[in-house]
Design a protein around this motif. Structure first.
Motif, PDB file in Angstrom:
ATOM      1  N   ALA A 185       0.829  -1.206   0.000  1.00  0.00           N
ATOM      2  CA  ALA A 185       0.000   0.000   0.000  1.00  0.00           C
ATOM      3  C   ALA A 185       0.868   1.262   0.000  1.00  0.00           C
ATOM      4  O   ALA A 185       0.482   2.301  -0.550  1.00  0.00           O
ATOM      5  CB  ALA A 185      -0.926  -0.010   1.206  1.00  0.00           C
ATOM      6  N   ASN A 186       2.052   1.168   0.584  1.00  0.00           N
ATOM      7  CA  ASN A 186       2.946   2.332   0.628  1.00  0.00           C
ATOM      8  C   ASN A 186       3.483   2.711  -0.750  1.00  0.00           C
ATOM      9  O   ASN A 186       3.951   3.837  -0.932  1.00  0.00           O
ATOM     10  CB  ASN A 186       4.118   2.060   1.576  1.00  0.00           C
ATOM     11  CG  ASN A 186       3.671   1.959   3.021  1.00  0.00           C
ATOM     12  OD1 ASN A 186       2.637   2.505   3.392  1.00  0.00           O
ATOM     13  ND2 ASN A 186       4.436   1.254   3.828  1.00  0.00           N
ATOM     14  N   ASP A 187       3.428   1.795  -1.705  1.00  0.00           N
ATOM     15  CA  ASP A 187       3.933   2.086  -3.053  1.00  0.00           C
ATOM     16  C   ASP A 187       3.028   3.058  -3.812  1.00  0.00           C
ATOM     17  O   ASP A 187       3.430   3.592  -4.845  1.00  0.00           O
ATOM     18  CB  ASP A 187       4.107   0.800  -3.856  1.00  0.00           C
ATOM     19  CG  ASP A 187       5.276  -0.026  -3.358  1.00  0.00           C
ATOM     20  OD1 ASP A 187       6.254   0.557  -2.860  1.00  0.00           O
ATOM     21  OD2 ASP A 187       5.209  -1.264  -3.473  1.00  0.00           O
ATOM     22  N   LYS A 188       1.822   3.301  -3.322  1.00  0.00           N
ATOM     23  CA  LYS A 188       0.900   4.226  -3.990  1.00  0.00           C
ATOM     24  C   LYS A 188       1.496   5.630  -4.080  1.00  0.00           C
ATOM     25  O   LYS A 188       1.197   6.370  -5.000  1.00  0.00           O
ATOM     26  CB  LYS A 188      -0.426   4.299  -3.232  1.00  0.00           C
ATOM     27  CG  LYS A 188      -1.316   3.122  -3.434  1.00  0.00           C
ATOM     28  CD  LYS A 188      -2.687   3.420  -2.867  1.00  0.00           C
ATOM     29  CE  LYS A 188      -2.995   2.436  -1.775  1.00  0.00           C
ATOM     30  NZ  LYS A 188      -4.283   2.700  -1.144  1.00  0.00           N
ATOM     31  N   ILE A 189       2.323   5.970  -3.114  1.00  0.00           N
ATOM     32  CA  ILE A 189       2.902   7.306  -3.060  1.00  0.00           C
ATOM     33  C   ILE A 189       3.734   7.616  -4.304  1.00  0.00           C
ATOM     34  O   ILE A 189       3.769   8.762  -4.771  1.00  0.00           O
ATOM     35  CB  ILE A 189       3.738   7.506  -1.772  1.00  0.00           C
ATOM     36  CG1 ILE A 189       4.102   8.970  -1.567  1.00  0.00           C
ATOM     37  CG2 ILE A 189       4.987   6.661  -1.786  1.00  0.00           C
ATOM     38  CD1 ILE A 189       2.967   9.838  -1.156  1.00  0.00           C
ATOM     39  N   PHE A 190       4.368   6.594  -4.870  1.00  0.00           N
ATOM     40  CA  PHE A 190       5.211   6.809  -6.047  1.00  0.00           C
ATOM     41  C   PHE A 190       4.399   7.272  -7.257  1.00  0.00           C
ATOM     42  O   PHE A 190       4.924   7.921  -8.156  1.00  0.00           O
ATOM     43  CB  PHE A 190       5.992   5.542  -6.407  1.00  0.00           C
ATOM     44  CG  PHE A 190       6.968   5.122  -5.341  1.00  0.00           C
ATOM     45  CD1 PHE A 190       7.937   5.981  -4.881  1.00  0.00           C
ATOM     46  CD2 PHE A 190       6.901   3.856  -4.798  1.00  0.00           C
ATOM     47  CE1 PHE A 190       8.830   5.600  -3.895  1.00  0.00           C
ATOM     48  CE2 PHE A 190       7.788   3.457  -3.811  1.00  0.00           C
ATOM     49  CZ  PHE A 190       8.755   4.330  -3.355  1.00  0.00           C
TER      50      PHE A 190
END
Length: 159
Positions: free
Chosen positions: A18-23
């Protein structure tokens, strides 16, 4: 026995959190080099999944619950000498990346839920002396399995 060939170089599975959404929210020119590298890797993987699904749909292929055999043909690295490429052509690929990572990417591309898959007749990865690889699938029309005699649960203590 049916054989299906998907003309795409196999790729490995990539864990996306879910943290990869920031990219995807930050403009590319503002990303740190490591973030941009991660973003490009995820985009390549997503493109692979879409392309593989398209190829499978063109051939009207879905993964059966049992009796499917999959072989991943991996191209030899460009840095290898011609002699070494010839020597390894067709042999088993016994180095990284792992077979399970190729299989996970394959299943991730073709299935929303892969829990229904109970049995593969075989899995394999091989070297090929070609610029691109492919995925070869064989489907046994009438898979037969031997009955496994299960041990009795009577008299077995659970504690």
């Amino acid at each position: 026995m049916a054989k299906i060939i998907l003309n795409i170089t196999p790729r490995t599975w990539i864990r996306v959190t879910a943290n990869d959404k920031i990219f995807f929210r930050i403009p590319r020119n503002e990303l740190y080099p490591s973030g941009l590298k991660r973003l490009l890797r995820i985009e390549k993987y997503n493109d692979y999944k879409v392309t593989l699904l398209g190829l499978a749909k063109d051939k009207q292929f879905t993964i059966p619950a049992q009796g499917c055999g999959v072989t991943f043909f991996i191209p030899c690295p460009k840095t290898w000498a011609k002699k070494k490429k010839k020597q390894y052509h067709g042999t088993l690929h016994q180095s990284q990346p792992d077979l399970k990572n190729f299989l996970s990417a394959f299943e991730d591309s073709l299935c929303i839920e892969d829990k229904y898959i109970a049995h593969y007749s075989y899995l394999c990865k091989r070297w090929v002396d070609f610029p691109t690889g492919w995925i070869e699938i064989t489907i046994d029309d009438n898979p037969t399995y031997s009955v496994v005699k299960m041990p009795s649960v009577e008299g077995v203590s659970t504690c």
